[in-house]
Design a protein around this motif. Sequence first.
Motif, PDB file in Angstrom:
ATOM      1  N   GLU A  16       0.821  -1.211   0.000  1.00 25.01           N
ATOM      2  CA  GLU A  16       0.000   0.000   0.000  1.00 25.01           C
ATOM      3  C   GLU A  16       0.856   1.263   0.000  1.00 25.01           C
ATOM      4  OE1 GLU A  16      -2.317  -0.769   3.498  1.00 25.01           O
ATOM      5  OE2 GLU A  16      -4.057  -1.363   2.304  1.00 25.01           O
ATOM      6  N   ARG A  17       1.992   1.194   0.706  1.00 27.34           N
ATOM      7  CA  ARG A  17       2.916   2.326   0.748  1.00 27.34           C
ATOM      8  C   ARG A  17       4.336   1.794   0.589  1.00 27.34           C
ATOM      9  NH1 ARG A  17       0.971   7.093   2.326  1.00 27.34           N
ATOM     10  NH2 ARG A  17       3.088   7.814   2.811  1.00 27.34           N
ATOM     11  N   ALA A  18       5.189   2.580  -0.065  1.00 27.70           N
ATOM     12  CA  ALA A  18       6.588   2.198  -0.230  1.00 27.70           C
ATOM     13  C   ALA A  18       7.438   3.456  -0.316  1.00 27.70           C
ATOM     14  CB  ALA A  18       6.771   1.348  -1.490  1.00 27.70           C
ATOM     15  N   GLN A  19       8.427   3.570   0.547  1.00 24.26           N
ATOM     16  CA  GLN A  19       9.371   4.690   0.557  1.00 24.26           C
ATOM     17  C   GLN A  19       8.653   6.044   0.592  1.00 24.26           C
ATOM     18  OE1 GLN A  19      11.693   3.879  -2.971  1.00 24.26           O
ATOM     19  NE2 GLN A  19      12.315   1.878  -2.212  1.00 24.26           N
ATOM     20  N   GLY A  20       7.604   6.107   1.395  1.00 21.05           N
ATOM     21  CA  GLY A  20       6.845   7.348   1.549  1.00 21.05           C
ATOM     22  C   GLY A  20       5.842   7.616   0.454  1.00 21.05           C
ATOM     23  N   ASN A  21       5.710   6.722  -0.513  1.00 22.45           N
ATOM     24  CA  ASN A  21       4.765   6.895  -1.619  1.00 22.45           C
ATOM     25  C   ASN A  21       3.501   6.080  -1.368  1.00 22.45           C
ATOM     26  OD1 ASN A  21       6.606   8.438  -3.449  1.00 22.45           O
ATOM     27  ND2 ASN A  21       7.780   6.528  -3.354  1.00 22.45           N
ATOM     28  N   ASP A  22       2.353   6.699  -1.563  1.00 18.11           N
ATOM     29  CA  ASP A  22       1.074   6.017  -1.441  1.00 18.11           C
ATOM     30  C   ASP A  22       0.731   5.373  -2.785  1.00 18.11           C
ATOM     31  OD1 ASP A  22      -1.413   5.084  -0.887  1.00 18.11           O
ATOM     32  OD2 ASP A  22      -2.311   7.024  -0.376  1.00 18.11           O
ATOM     33  N   LEU A  23       0.737   4.049  -2.818  1.00 19.59           N
ATOM     34  CA  LEU A  23       0.505   3.318  -4.061  1.00 19.59           C
ATOM     35  C   LEU A  23      -0.915   2.761  -4.163  1.00 19.59           C
ATOM     36  CD1 LEU A  23       3.852   1.282  -4.159  1.00 19.59           C
ATOM     37  CD2 LEU A  23       3.384   3.564  -5.105  1.00 19.59           C
ATOM     38  N   SER A  24      -1.761   3.073  -3.205  1.00 19.96           N
ATOM     39  CA  SER A  24      -3.097   2.471  -3.183  1.00 19.96           C
ATOM     40  C   SER A  24      -3.957   2.903  -4.370  1.00 19.96           C
ATOM     41  CB  SER A  24      -3.807   2.832  -1.871  1.00 19.96           C
ATOM     42  OG  SER A  24      -3.900   4.246  -1.724  1.00 19.96           O
ATOM     43  N   GLU A  57      23.881  -4.631 -20.752  1.00 24.35           N
ATOM     44  CA  GLU A  57      24.496  -4.451 -22.065  1.00 24.35           C
ATOM     45  C   GLU A  57      25.967  -4.831 -22.061  1.00 24.35           C
ATOM     46  OE1 GLU A  57      23.662  -0.385 -23.147  1.00 24.35           O
ATOM     47  OE2 GLU A  57      21.873  -1.015 -24.258  1.00 24.35           O
ATOM     48  N   GLY A  58      26.460  -5.209 -20.925  1.00 26.72           N
ATOM     49  CA  GLY A  58      27.857  -5.593 -20.811  1.00 26.72           C
ATOM     50  C   GLY A  58      28.217  -5.712 -19.358  1.00 26.72           C
ATOM     51  N   ALA A  59      29.484  -5.977 -19.076  1.00 19.44           N
ATOM     52  CA  ALA A  59      29.933  -6.128 -17.690  1.00 19.44           C
ATOM     53  C   ALA A  59      29.771  -4.809 -16.947  1.00 19.44           C
ATOM     54  CB  ALA A  59      31.396  -6.577 -17.672  1.00 19.44           C
ATOM     55  N   GLY A  60      28.881  -4.810 -15.976  1.00 15.55           N
ATOM     56  CA  GLY A  60      28.666  -3.620 -15.164  1.00 15.55           C
ATOM     57  C   GLY A  60      27.912  -2.528 -15.869  1.00 15.55           C
ATOM     58  N   GLN A  61      27.344  -2.784 -17.011  1.00 18.83           N
ATOM     59  CA  GLN A  61      26.610  -1.766 -17.751  1.00 18.83           C
ATOM     60  C   GLN A  61      25.184  -2.227 -18.034  1.00 18.83           C
ATOM     61  OE1 GLN A  61      28.884  -0.978 -21.294  1.00 18.83           O
ATOM     62  NE2 GLN A  61      30.410   0.271 -20.226  1.00 18.83           N
ATOM     63  N   GLY A  62      24.288  -1.277 -18.064  1.00 21.21           N
ATOM     64  CA  GLY A  62      22.899  -1.599 -18.344  1.00 21.21           C
ATOM     65  C   GLY A  62      22.129  -0.376 -18.771  1.00 21.21           C
ATOM     66  N   ARG A  63      20.979  -0.597 -19.314  1.00 24.80           N
ATOM     67  CA  ARG A  63      20.118   0.507 -19.744  1.00 24.80           C
ATOM     68  C   ARG A  63      18.709   0.263 -19.220  1.00 24.80           C
ATOM     69  NH1 ARG A  63      16.806  -1.288 -23.760  1.00 24.80           N
ATOM     70  NH2 ARG A  63      17.464  -3.228 -24.810  1.00 24.80           N
ATOM     71  N   GLY A  64      17.977   1.341 -19.060  1.00 28.59           N
ATOM     72  CA  GLY A  64      16.612   1.228 -18.614  1.00 28.59           C
ATOM     73  C   GLY A  64      15.681   0.816 -19.728  1.00 28.59           C
ATOM     74  N   ALA A  65      14.655   0.102 -19.386  1.00 29.73           N
ATOM     75  CA  ALA A  65      13.661  -0.337 -20.365  1.00 29.73           C
ATOM     76  C   ALA A  65      12.291  -0.273 -19.724  1.00 29.73           C
ATOM     77  CB  ALA A  65      13.967  -1.751 -20.852  1.00 29.73           C
ATOM     78  N   ALA A  66      11.314   0.124 -20.494  1.00 33.20           N
ATOM     79  CA  ALA A  66       9.950   0.240 -19.976  1.00 33.20           C
ATOM     80  C   ALA A  66       9.232  -1.100 -20.071  1.00 33.20           C
ATOM     81  CB  ALA A  66       9.190   1.310 -20.751  1.00 33.20           C
ATOM     82  N   ALA A  67       8.418  -1.379 -19.069  1.00 35.89           N
ATOM     83  CA  ALA A  67       7.604  -2.595 -19.071  1.00 35.89           C
ATOM     84  C   ALA A  67       6.229  -2.233 -18.522  1.00 35.89           C
ATOM     85  CB  ALA A  67       8.258  -3.686 -18.226  1.00 35.89           C
ATOM     86  N   HIS A  68       5.237  -2.937 -18.971  1.00 30.66           N
ATOM     87  CA  HIS A  68       3.862  -2.666 -18.547  1.00 30.66           C
ATOM     88  C   HIS A  68       3.338  -3.835 -17.715  1.00 30.66           C
ATOM     89  CE1 HIS A  68       3.874   0.688 -21.360  1.00 30.66           C
ATOM     90  NE2 HIS A  68       4.348  -0.138 -22.284  1.00 30.66           N
ATOM     91  N   ILE A  69       2.642  -3.499 -16.658  1.00 32.09           N
ATOM     92  CA  ILE A  69       2.119  -4.535 -15.766  1.00 32.09           C
ATOM     93  C   ILE A  69       0.870  -4.009 -15.073  1.00 32.09           C
ATOM     94  CG2 ILE A  69       3.419  -3.877 -13.684  1.00 32.09           C
ATOM     95  CD1 ILE A  69       3.952  -6.986 -13.403  1.00 32.09           C
ATOM     96  N   ARG A  70      -0.052  -4.886 -14.730  1.00 32.54           N
ATOM     97  CA  ARG A  70      -1.336  -4.486 -14.133  1.00 32.54           C
ATOM     98  C   ARG A  70      -1.328  -4.763 -12.633  1.00 32.54           C
ATOM     99  NH1 ARG A  70      -6.751  -7.145 -13.872  1.00 32.54           N
ATOM    100  NH2 ARG A  70      -8.305  -5.474 -13.675  1.00 32.54           N
ATOM    101  N   VAL A  71      -1.724  -3.757 -11.857  1.00 27.05           N
ATOM    102  CA  VAL A  71      -1.794  -3.883 -10.394  1.00 27.05           C
ATOM    103  C   VAL A  71      -3.130  -4.523 -10.029  1.00 27.05           C
ATOM    104  CG1 VAL A  71      -1.712  -2.674  -8.195  1.00 27.05           C
ATOM    105  CG2 VAL A  71      -0.340  -1.841 -10.126  1.00 27.05           C
ATOM    106  N   VAL A  72      -3.087  -5.721  -9.472  1.00 26.77           N
ATOM    107  CA  VAL A  72      -4.326  -6.444  -9.156  1.00 26.77           C
ATOM    108  C   VAL A  72      -4.572  -6.576  -7.660  1.00 26.77           C
ATOM    109  CG1 VAL A  72      -4.320  -7.765 -11.299  1.00 26.77           C
ATOM    110  CG2 VAL A  72      -3.092  -8.648  -9.291  1.00 26.77           C
ATOM    111  N   GLY A  73      -3.631  -6.102  -6.832  1.00 30.53           N
ATOM    112  CA  GLY A  73      -3.836  -6.223  -5.395  1.00 30.53           C
ATOM    113  C   GLY A  73      -2.882  -5.350  -4.614  1.00 30.53           C
ATOM    114  N   LEU A  74      -3.246  -5.101  -3.350  1.00 34.17           N
ATOM    115  CA  LEU A  74      -2.415  -4.344  -2.416  1.00 34.17           C
ATOM    116  C   LEU A  74      -2.281  -5.161  -1.135  1.00 34.17           C
ATOM    117  CD1 LEU A  74      -4.143  -0.857  -2.833  1.00 34.17           C
ATOM    118  CD2 LEU A  74      -1.954  -1.539  -3.860  1.00 34.17           C
TER     119      LEU A  74
END
Length: 405
Positions: free
Chosen positions: A143-151, A166-183
């Motif tokens: 319901e809450r995480a790190q001071g954020n209200d996720l409800s 992308e390599g040793a110690g390297q990476g890039r951000g990527a977007a992903a979609h997911i549905r919140v079904v519970g708290l």
Amino acid sequence: MTFYRLAAANVRSMWRRFVGLVALLAIAVAVCVTAFAVSGRAQEAADRRVQEGTANRSVTVERLTGRHGAKPLTGTAVRRLADIRHVASVQPRAQVSFGYKGPGAPGALLYATTARPALKPPVTRSVRSGLFPLRPGEIVLPERAQGNDLSALLGKKITVQTTHAEGAGQGRGAAAHIRVVGLFQPSWQLDGPDAAYADDTTVVRWAAAKAGVPADQYVRTVGYDRITVVADSADHVGKVLHSVQAKGYSAASLQQEMTALPGVLKLIRATGRILLVVLGLLALIGALVVTGALARQRVREIGILKAVGFRTRSVLAMLITEMAVVGACGAALGAALGAAGAAATAAGLRDRPDLGPYLADRIPLPGATALCGVLLLTIAVTVLGAYLPAHRAARLPPADAVREW
């Protein structure tokens, strides 16, 4: 007329004299029956829910990263652990970080975790009943995480940020979609703070991308970070734990951390024994006082019985039988009052969320053995308390009885 019939007739004719003792016995028995019924049902429920609960039958196997000779928790490890005798199920856990930023949440770093049936989070709100197992593309957030209200995210499809190597110690951000079904309650942190529970496919895909390996090879090469092994009964947890450790894995059981629980259950049993002692003392003292008083009041009657040929043994049997009948009446009345008291007590406590699961029965009753034990003890102690004054009265010579009268 036998002394048994005479005793019964005396009880009917002098019932007013026995009201006090019957009331005393009835109250004592009612208290004991109520306590036995409520505590007995609570203890049985505790044994079922805790002692034989899935969590108490679980053994946790940890992956020891950075330690020489530590075995990885791969799919092969899952199969090896499943082959151990008395193992009911093996539930692996994978965990990977992801970020979310949106309305009401400037930024939160959470950890997608595979949901294990043995340790499901306490869901407070959900989009459907029977939430687990999760379907592909679903997640349950705190319901809450790190001071954020996720409800406010419940029921919404959100975009999160995952990491692709992308390599040793390297990476890039990527977007992903997911549905919140519970708290669930954020205080649930058995899988660490800020854990979120997603379906296995999603967690493995994100973890594989972060590790830089194909998703279909992640379980075989990198493996899980933890495995929960569930024994088929609480009695076999020790054997399963020993077998897991013998195979070279680092493991511990939740049962080892709950050593105080048996003491609590023993306390419930000790309370019942104390109540029995109190009941016995009340019945003993009450029978001693009442029988002594009645014997002094019935000197003439005893003298006449002795004069017409009743032997000392017959008079004693009559007086003892009278008290046995009184004890039986008090015990029966107390049992009825105790059943009503148990029903009322259970009804009053059932609405409390912390006690309701332990009082599922509408009319909790003690076990047949406990109930018969209380009734027989009441009668036996009543007779025991009546014996000494009854024996003294029965031995009174007829001449002395007439003289005292």
